[in-house]
Design an enzyme around this catalytic site. Structure first.
Site, mmCIF file in Angstrom:
data_model
loop_
_atom_site.group_PDB
_atom_site.id
_atom_site.type_symbol
_atom_site.label_atom_id
_atom_site.label_comp_id
_atom_site.label_asym_id
_atom_site.label_seq_id
_atom_site.Cartn_x
_atom_site.Cartn_y
_atom_site.Cartn_z
ATOM 1 N N THR A 286 21.974 5.013 13.698
ATOM 2 C CA THR A 286 21.224 5.263 12.493
ATOM 3 C C THR A 286 20.751 3.984 11.592
ATOM 4 O O THR A 286 21.501 3.180 11.620
ATOM 5 C CB THR A 286 21.590 6.381 11.634
ATOM 6 O OG1 THR A 286 22.665 5.889 10.984
ATOM 7 C CG2 THR A 286 22.022 7.657 12.307
ATOM 8 N N GLY A 287 19.618 3.987 11.042
ATOM 9 C CA GLY A 287 19.372 2.903 10.270
ATOM 10 C C GLY A 287 18.713 1.534 11.018
ATOM 11 O O GLY A 287 19.169 0.582 10.634
ATOM 12 N N ILE B 209 21.467 -4.984 10.339
ATOM 13 C CA ILE B 209 22.764 -4.767 10.792
ATOM 14 C C ILE B 209 22.531 -3.717 12.122
ATOM 15 O O ILE B 209 23.072 -4.034 13.042
ATOM 16 C CB ILE B 209 23.659 -4.521 9.772
ATOM 17 C CG1 ILE B 209 24.010 -5.454 8.905
ATOM 18 C CG2 ILE B 209 24.966 -4.031 10.677
ATOM 19 C CD1 ILE B 209 24.948 -5.344 7.695
ATOM 20 N N GLY B 210 21.765 -2.647 11.563
ATOM 21 C CA GLY B 210 21.667 -1.755 12.718
ATOM 22 C C GLY B 210 21.116 -2.385 13.978
ATOM 23 O O GLY B 210 21.508 -1.812 15.149
ATOM 24 N N SER C 13 30.388 0.005 1.936
ATOM 25 C CA SER C 13 30.257 -1.110 0.800
ATOM 26 C C SER C 13 31.011 -0.575 -0.276
ATOM 27 O O SER C 13 31.243 0.154 -0.815
ATOM 28 C CB SER C 13 28.709 -1.324 0.224
ATOM 29 O OG SER C 13 28.717 -2.265 -0.490
ATOM 30 N N TYR D 135 24.606 3.877 -5.282
ATOM 31 C CA TYR D 135 24.817 3.385 -3.748
ATOM 32 C C TYR D 135 26.190 3.380 -3.558
ATOM 33 O O TYR D 135 26.861 3.793 -2.526
ATOM 34 C CB TYR D 135 24.015 1.854 -3.793
ATOM 35 C CG TYR D 135 24.524 1.318 -2.400
ATOM 36 C CD1 TYR D 135 23.928 1.782 -1.104
ATOM 37 C CD2 TYR D 135 25.319 0.169 -2.247
ATOM 38 C CE1 TYR D 135 24.308 1.174 0.075
ATOM 39 C CE2 TYR D 135 25.575 -0.469 -1.048
ATOM 40 C CZ TYR D 135 25.091 0.126 0.175
ATOM 41 O OH TYR D 135 25.356 -0.474 1.231
#
Length: 266
Positions: free
Chosen positions: A21-22, A29-30, A168, A177
């Site tokens: 995903t992403g 990064i994905g 994170s 986040y």
């Protein structure tokens, strides 16, 4: 939701399928993980959501999904690019349906690289932003992991399934986040135990400071000074670890939160 499939050479029946995903930006990064897994012999389905990138300061990258899919195809992978709004609770099941239909088999590895990330702190975070962060980073991740667990069929007595989630430890000035990523950690680590009977391992990876276009010059310089190797992380750094965790050699690592950050100071 729309989907793009890229033609490529016929895959061997044993070639496994990864769902990542992403993967909406070519420098993300994905995308780095998708390239690494494709080179390691995986077919790759991936999701992206253009409206999110449009909201962010870097903006949407026109044609990124098609370009990434073409790269993976050139590396020998069959690919499926799926546009999915992960705030929709029904999206995870549809994503798995599309991935299985387009690539002709079940998903073996699930890599969660998507994120909602808009800076705000304790005093200025809105209820709408808080709920959106938890819908994307926590709820959607749970629903994707649940869908994976409901569909996965491994060989008894073997650890062939893989879940890897990116997290994170950032919280200050980034409350929704960081808090929603903390929930993601717990969901993923629970999967290491609750899906063990299926032959599935689940781990969390903290990539540390990786500049994919969102850092200011001042922040970049400060982070470089705080890293023993004197550089920032790259998508390739994260991808190598994810690749290992998804490999047969990585099966003994399970239920862990791994820091792949070059020793960056907190």
């Amino acid at each position: 939701m729309t989907i793009t499939a890229q033609p490529s050479p016929a895959r061997a029946p044993s070639r496994p399928i990864a769902l990542i995903t992403g993967v909406g930006r070519s420098i993300g990064i994905g995308a780095g993980i998708a390239r690494r897994l494709a080179a390691s012999g995986w077919d790759v389905a991936f999701t992206y959501w253009t409206p999110y990138d449009r909201r962010m300061e870097w903006g949407a990258e026109p044609g990124a999904a098609a370009s990434i899919a073409q790269e993976l195809a050139e590396a020998g992978a069959r690919t499926a690019a799926i546009e999915a709004d992960l705030t929709d609770p029904d999206a995870p099941a549809r994503v798995f349906d599309e991935a299985e239909q387009r690539l002709g088999g079940p998903v073996t590895a699930l890599v969660l690289s998507h994120a909602e990330s808009v800076d705000s702190g304790l005093l200025d975070t809105t209820v709408e932003a808080f709920d959106r962060h938890f819908a994307v980073n926590s709820r959607a991740s749970w629903l994707l992991i649940r869908e994976y667990g409901l569909r996965f069929r491994g060989e008894p007595g073997t650890a062939t399934g893989r879940i890897v989630a990116l997290t994170s430890d950032h919280t200050v000035g980034n409350l929704p986040y960081g808090a929603s990523k903390g929930a993601l950690d717990r969901i993923t680590l629970a999967a290491a135990h609750e899906l063990a009977h299926l032959g599935v391992t689940a781990n969390v990876v903290n990539p540390g400071p990786v500049d994919t276009g969102w850092m200011s010059d001042d922040l970049r310089e400060a982070l470089v000074r705080g890293t023993p190797l004197g550089r920032l992380g790259t998508p390739r750094d994260t991808a190598h670890l994810v690749d290992f965790l998804c490999s047969p050699e990585g099966q003994w690592i399970n239920g862990q939160l791994l820091k792949s950050n070059g020793g960056a100071a907190a």
